[in-house]
Scaffold this active site. Structure first.
Site, mmCIF file in Angstrom:
data_model
loop_
_atom_site.group_PDB
_atom_site.id
_atom_site.type_symbol
_atom_site.label_atom_id
_atom_site.label_comp_id
_atom_site.label_asym_id
_atom_site.label_seq_id
_atom_site.Cartn_x
_atom_site.Cartn_y
_atom_site.Cartn_z
ATOM 1 N N GLY A 19 0.824 -1.204 0.000
ATOM 2 C CA GLY A 19 0.000 0.000 0.000
ATOM 3 C C GLY A 19 0.860 1.256 0.000
ATOM 4 C CG MET A 20 1.234 5.814 -1.902
ATOM 5 S SD MET A 20 0.578 6.799 -3.262
ATOM 6 C CE MET A 20 -1.097 7.142 -2.676
ATOM 7 C CG LEU A 21 -1.133 5.528 4.771
ATOM 8 C CD1 LEU A 21 -0.244 6.745 5.057
ATOM 9 C CD2 LEU A 21 -2.571 5.804 5.194
ATOM 10 C CG ASP A 66 -9.908 -13.652 3.660
ATOM 11 O OD1 ASP A 66 -9.965 -12.399 3.571
ATOM 12 O OD2 ASP A 66 -10.916 -14.385 3.634
ATOM 13 C CB ALA A 125 -8.913 1.439 2.387
ATOM 14 C CE1 TYR A 126 -13.797 -0.846 -4.422
ATOM 15 C CE2 TYR A 126 -13.366 -3.168 -4.078
ATOM 16 C CZ TYR A 126 -13.811 -2.150 -4.879
ATOM 17 O OH TYR A 126 -14.283 -2.413 -6.135
ATOM 18 C CB THR A 127 -8.765 3.275 -2.405
ATOM 19 O OG1 THR A 127 -7.817 2.505 -3.152
ATOM 20 C CG2 THR A 127 -8.399 3.214 -0.920
ATOM 21 C CE1 TYR A 147 -12.555 4.706 -0.319
ATOM 22 C CE2 TYR A 147 -13.070 7.012 -0.754
ATOM 23 C CZ TYR A 147 -12.230 6.052 -0.221
ATOM 24 O OH TYR A 147 -11.069 6.437 0.407
ATOM 25 C CE LYS A 153 -11.775 4.407 4.397
ATOM 26 N NZ LYS A 153 -10.757 3.428 4.927
#
Length: 290
Positions: free
Chosen positions: A14-16, A40, A64-66, A130, A134
Site C-alpha cells: 500500500g502507498m500509505l 485473507d 482499504a478498498y479505494t 466508497y 468508509k
C-alpha cells in the site's frame, strides 16, 4: 507487549502503508506488516491469530478498498474491506492493550453548498458507496477506547500509482490534458501523513482527526502544479465535473481543517505545494517514462 512494536496493515504494497513502515523504521520502531499477500485479511480467525503472533502495542490499518468508481458496482467487496475489517478489529482489540490508528476519507462529506474546510464535528453525508463504506468503518470503531480515526484526502506518494504520477505520465506523452477544476480538496503527501500519524500515536490521541497537508486545490490545480514542477510544456485545460463522466459522485468541496491537530499538538502541516515539490524532485527519475 513491547512499546516499540507496531503492526502496519497494508505495509508491504500500500502507498500509505509503505510510508508508515519507512517512518516507523526511521524512528526506531520494530515494524511488522500484514496484508492481502499474507492471507485473507477479512477472515476473523486469521486476523486475530496474526495480531496475537505479532503482539504489537500499536496497529495502523492502512488497508482499504479505494477504487471509488468500481465500488459502485462492487459494493459487497467495498463493504467487506472498508466496514467489515474495522468491525473485526474493534472486536479483536476490545480487551487488548493495543492502540489502533485507522484511516478514513474526505469522501464521508457531501461538499454541498460549502466553502469552509470541514472539521471533525461537521455532519457527514457520503455521496458514493466508497464514502458510505468508509463512514461505516469509522462508526464501527467509535466505541473502541484506544483508537484514533484519521480522515485524509487526495494522497500522493512513493510506492504506488497515484493521481500525480498518472498525470505526469500522461503529460510526458501528450501536448494537452483535460482536468476537473470544480472539485476542491486537500492534496496530501503520504510521507507527511505518516509523520502526523506517529505524532498522534505518541500522544495517544483518541477519536476523529483530520490529517492532510495545508491549503486546498482543485484536481486541475494539483495537475498544473505537478506539470510545472516537472518542467513540462503540456497544457492543462480546466473542465467541469459534468464534462468528465464518472460512475461515483464526488463531493465538490471536501477540504479538511487541521485545526484540531494544531490546537492539541501545535502541529501545522506544511502546504501541499511544498510537499508536492519534495515528492517530485526526490522521485524525478522514477516518474520519468522510459
Amino acid at each position: 507487549m513491547e512499546e516499540k512494536k507496531i503492526l502496519v496493515l497494508g505495509g508491504k504494497t500500500g502507498m500509505l502503508g509503505q510510508a508508515l513502515v519507512k517512518t516507523g523504521l526511521a524512528q526506531g520502531y520494530d515494524v511488522a506488516t500484514l496484508g492481502r499477500e499474507d492471507g485473507d485479511m477479512t477472515d476473523f480467525e486469521f486476523l486475530k491469530e496474526k495480531i496475537r503472533q505479532v503482539n504489537p502495542h500499536c496497529i495502523f490499518n492502512a488497508v482499504a478498498y479505494t477504487a471509488v468508481d468500481n465500488a459502485e458496482d462492487d459494493e459487497q467487496n467495498a463493504v467487506t474491506v472498508n466496514k467489515r475489517l474495522p468491525e473485526m478489529l474493534a472486536v479483536i482489540l476490545k480487551d487488548l492493550p493495543v492502540y489502533l490508528i485507522h484511516y478514513s476519507t474526505d469522501f464521508v462529506f457531501s461538499g454541498r453548498q460549502r466553502n469552509l474546510p470541514y472539521t471533525e464535528k461537521d455532519s457527514t453525508e457520503p455521496l458514493s458507496v466508497y464514502g458510505a463504506t468508509k463512514l461505516a468503518g469509522e462508526q464501527a470503531l467509535s466505541k473502541l477506547d484506544s483508537c484514533a480515526v484519521l480522515r485524509t484526502a487526495w494522497l500522493f506518494g512513493e510506492g504506488r500509482k497515484n493521481f500525480v504520477s498518472t498525470i505526469l505520465k500522461f503529460a510526458q506523452e501528450r501536448d494537452a490534458l483535460r482536468v476537473v477544476a470544480d472539485q476542491f480538496g486537500s492534496p496530501t503527501y503520504t510521507r507527511d501523513l505518516a509523520e502526523m500519524s506517529f505524532l498522534i500515536m505518541k500522544n495517544h490521541g483518541v477519536g476523529l482527526f483530520h490529517a492532510v497537508n495545508s491549503g486546498q486545490a482543485s484536481w486541475c490545480d494539483l495537475a498544473s502544479e505537478a506539470v510545472k514542477l516537472f518542467n513540462l510544456p503540456t497544457f492543462v485545460e480546466p473542465i467541469e465535473t459534468k464534462d468528465w463522466v464518472q460512475k461515483a459522485v464526488r463531493p465538490k468541496y471536501s477540504v479538511l481543517s487541521t485545526q484540531k491537530l494544531q490546537q492539541l499538538y501545535g502541529y501545522v502541516p506544511r502546504p501541499w505545494t511544498q510537499a508536492l515539490q519534495e515528492y517530485i524532485f526526490e522521485n524525478m527519475e522514477t516518474l520519468k517514462i522510459r
